[in-house]
Structures are given as C-alpha cells and as structure tokens.
Design an enzyme around this catalytic site. Structure first.
Site, short mmCIF file in Angstrom:
data_model
loop_
_atom_site.label_atom_id
_atom_site.label_comp_id
_atom_site.label_asym_id
_atom_site.label_seq_id
_atom_site.Cartn_x
_atom_site.Cartn_y
_atom_site.Cartn_z
N TYR A 1 0.85 -1.21 0.00
CA TYR A 1 0.00 0.00 0.00
C TYR A 1 0.89 1.25 0.00
O TYR A 1 0.67 2.18 -0.80
CB TYR A 1 -0.90 -0.03 1.23
CG TYR A 1 -1.76 1.21 1.43
CD1 TYR A 1 -2.90 1.41 0.65
CD2 TYR A 1 -1.43 2.17 2.38
CE1 TYR A 1 -3.68 2.54 0.83
CE2 TYR A 1 -2.21 3.30 2.57
CZ TYR A 1 -3.33 3.48 1.80
OH TYR A 1 -4.12 4.60 1.97
N ALA B 1 3.95 1.57 -0.97
CA ALA B 1 4.65 1.68 -2.26
C ALA B 1 3.71 2.24 -3.33
O ALA B 1 4.11 3.07 -4.16
CB ALA B 1 5.19 0.32 -2.68
P1 NAP Z 1 -13.12 3.58 1.74
O1 NAP Z 1 -14.07 4.17 2.69
O2 NAP Z 1 -12.70 2.16 1.90
O3 NAP Z 1 -13.68 3.83 0.25
C1 NAP Z 1 -12.94 3.35 -0.84
C2 NAP Z 1 -13.59 3.80 -2.13
O4 NAP Z 1 -12.81 3.32 -3.23
C3 NAP Z 1 -14.99 3.22 -2.30
O5 NAP Z 1 -15.80 4.21 -2.89
C4 NAP Z 1 -14.79 2.05 -3.26
O6 NAP Z 1 -15.90 1.80 -4.09
C5 NAP Z 1 -13.66 2.59 -4.12
N1 NAP Z 1 -12.89 1.52 -4.77
C6 NAP Z 1 -12.12 0.58 -4.19
N2 NAP Z 1 -11.57 -0.20 -5.13
C7 NAP Z 1 -12.01 0.24 -6.33
C8 NAP Z 1 -11.78 -0.14 -7.67
N3 NAP Z 1 -10.98 -1.18 -8.01
N4 NAP Z 1 -12.40 0.56 -8.65
C9 NAP Z 1 -13.20 1.58 -8.35
N5 NAP Z 1 -13.45 2.01 -7.11
C10 NAP Z 1 -12.87 1.33 -6.11
O7 NAP Z 1 -11.74 4.39 1.74
P2 NAP Z 1 -11.40 5.89 2.19
O8 NAP Z 1 -10.87 5.84 3.55
O9 NAP Z 1 -12.51 6.81 1.84
O10 NAP Z 1 -10.15 6.15 1.23
C11 NAP Z 1 -10.22 6.91 0.03
C12 NAP Z 1 -8.80 7.16 -0.46
O11 NAP Z 1 -8.06 7.83 0.57
C13 NAP Z 1 -8.03 5.88 -0.77
O12 NAP Z 1 -7.22 6.08 -1.90
C14 NAP Z 1 -7.17 5.68 0.46
O13 NAP Z 1 -6.00 4.95 0.20
C15 NAP Z 1 -6.86 7.12 0.82
N6 NAP Z 1 -6.47 7.30 2.22
C16 NAP Z 1 -7.33 7.01 3.23
C17 NAP Z 1 -6.91 7.17 4.55
C18 NAP Z 1 -7.82 6.89 5.73
O14 NAP Z 1 -7.34 6.96 6.86
N7 NAP Z 1 -9.09 6.59 5.54
C19 NAP Z 1 -5.62 7.61 4.82
C20 NAP Z 1 -4.76 7.88 3.77
C21 NAP Z 1 -5.20 7.73 2.46
P3 NAP Z 1 -17.10 0.77 -3.64
O15 NAP Z 1 -17.56 1.22 -2.29
O16 NAP Z 1 -18.13 0.95 -4.68
O17 NAP Z 1 -16.50 -0.58 -3.64
#
Ligand code: NAP
Length: 247
Positions: free
Chosen positions: A159, A161
């Site tokens: 992740y 990376a």
């Molecule tokens: P989340 O609640 O798990 O939501 C992930 C989203 O990505 C969902 O809308 C999901 O769609 C979509 N998704 C996953 N795989 C996909 C694919 N192959 N194609 C299309 N859509 C896909 O995550 P989040 O916390 O909101 O994170 C959003 C972004 O912020 C991510 O890139 C994550 O790495 C980054 N981030 C999050 C945190 C944190 O603490 N939460 C910290 C640093 C970075 P479905 O629901 O329709 O499956």
C-alpha cells in the site's frame, strides 16, 4: 457553505460512493460543480450520493467502474463527456489497503491487487482525461496519496509503495502538464475516519499530535481548494492532512 467558485465545473471523483470520495463529491457540488462519481461494489451508496448532489441542484451520474481496468476507465471518461459535455476536475480517490501483513508473507496476487487499483487506477484515469484537458488548455488533477507513501508503514508495504508511486507520478505529470495549463497535486491523508480505518486501534490517536483521527471533510476542504482557480499557481505539491502525524 460555498467557499470556492466551482460553478458549473464538471468533476469526476473515483470511489465517490463512500468515505473520503463521498465527502469530496458533496463538497464539490456544494461549491457549484456537477459531479460524476465512480463506484465498484457500493451501487446503492453511490445512488444515495447522487441523490444528495441532485438536491443541491447540481447534476450527478454514478458510473460502475473498476479503476484498475484500462478499458473500463476509458468508458467512464467517454460516458462523462456524453453526459456532461466536458471535464474540468479529476479526483483520483479510489483505493484499497489490501491485506495488512509483513510484506514477505504476501504473494503476487496481493501485490497486483493493491498496485493495480491504487497506482494503475490513477494512471488509467489520468491517461484518458489527458486529451480533454490538453484540448481545453486547463484541468485540475488531484490524487489521493497517503502519509504511508511518504514515510512507509509496517504491515502495509505494498500500500505504501502504491502511494509513493502516486506521489512520484503526480510530481512527474505536474512537470509535464504545467505549460498546458493543467495542475496536478496530491493529498496525503493520515488517519481519517472511514470504513478503511474501522479496524485501526483507538490507541493510535495517542501517536497523532492533535490526538484524534481526521474526518473525510478535512480532506474534502483541501480538495475543493485544489480544484478551484484559487490554487492555479500550486502544482506538483504533496499536501498532508494528518493532524501532525508526519511532522
Ligand atoms: P473507503 O471508505 O474504503 O472507500 C474506498 C472507495 O474506493 C470506495 O468508494 C470504493 O468503491 C472505491 N474503490 C475501491 N476499489 C475500487 C476499484 N478497483 N475501482 C473503483 N473504485 C474502487 O476508503 P477511504 O478511507 O474513503 O479512502 C479513500 C482514499 O483515501 C483511498 O485512496 C485511500 O487509500 C486514501 N487514504 C485514506 C486514509 C484513511 O485513513 N481513511 C488515509 C490515507 C489515504 P465501492 O464502495 O463501490 O466498492
């Protein structure tokens, strides 16, 4: 509350069905943008986000798309052009953490799943939106990275990376596209309260200088600024939203 003038701009947010992507989609609409969101499994949640956006008198359409699939992402861009006429803002937010494990206990499929969704997904969307932004001589790309991509995270090497790759990719295309009126910046969140961090121990807060997790809105506030013309002289930046975690 309207903070930035995104009136009638057209934005795409990948993974707009939940968490950070949902907050960004709503905030873009609150600031005047029409929004296309993508989802993979959460159709109902995506439709709910669309309904909320439509209540703000903004257009919204949800597209089912696996961002890891080059042809699927092309169909989304074509669909958005057909529906909305143009694209001004691309937010690459969709992402997965994959298995939490020591890197050397993981296999090839674990590696591919995370890199293909996070890093290749970001490339795929940028690749297909590129001709539109170049033709318009304007465009805003905002990639959601992570502080894990800056300093690494034990148990999440792949992740981390993928997110480091997104950072270098963002800086590189910022250099390539600057003369064409296109900016590209990355946001590096720390711990944000979403489904993704549902299993993170509460005691983790002790290691964060502000002693709490961030909200999806904390990230969305920065995203709308980077999507607006108020940030036109900012490109290639990696901006942390982490409560001081990575100081
Ligand atoms: P989340 O609640 O798990 O939501 C992930 C989203 O990505 C969902 O809308 C999901 O769609 C979509 N998704 C996953 N795989 C996909 C694919 N192959 N194609 C299309 N859509 C896909 O995550 P989040 O916390 O909101 O994170 C959003 C972004 O912020 C991510 O890139 C994550 O790495 C980054 N981030 C999050 C945190 C944190 O603490 N939460 C910290 C640093 C970075 P479905 O629901 O329709 O499956």
């Amino acid at each position: 509350m309207i903070m930035f003038n995104l009136n009638n701009k057209v934005a795409i947010v990948t993974g707009g069905s939940r968490g950070i992507g949902k907050a960004i989609s709503l905030k873009l609409a609150q600031n005047g943008a029409h929004v296309a969101i993508t989802y993979l499994g959460s159709e109902k949640k995506a439709m709910n986000v669309c309904n909320e956006i439509k209540k703000l008198n903004r257009k919204c359409k949800a597209f089912c798309c696996n961002v890891a699939d080059f042809d699927d992402t092309k169909k989304v861009i074509d669909g958005v052009i057909k529906e909305f006429g143009t694209i001004d803002i691309l937010i690459n937010n969709a992402g997965i953490t994959g298995k939490v494990s020591l890197a050397f206990l993981l296999n090839s499929d674990d590696f591919d799943a995370v890199i293909n969704t996070n890093l290749k997904g970001t490339f795929n969307m940028c690749r297909h939106v590129y001709p539109i932004f170049v033709k318009n001589h304007t465009g805003k790309i905002i990639n959601i990275a992570s502080v894990a991509g800056i300093s690494g995270m034990a148990g999440q090497a792949i992740y981390s990376a993928s997110k480091a790759g997104i950072i270098a990719f963002s800086q590189s295309i910022a250099k390539e596209l600057a003369s064409r009126g296109i900016t590209c910046n990355a946001i590096a969140p720390g711990f944000i309260e979403t489904d993704m961090t549902a299993n993170v121990k509460d005691s983790t807060k002790d290691s964060i200088p502000v002693k709490k997790f961030g909200s999806p809105e904390d990230v969305a506030n920065l995203a709308v600024f980077l999507a607006s013309s108020d940030s036109d002289y900012i490109t290639g930046e990696i901006i942390k939203v982490d409560g001081g975690l990575n100081i």
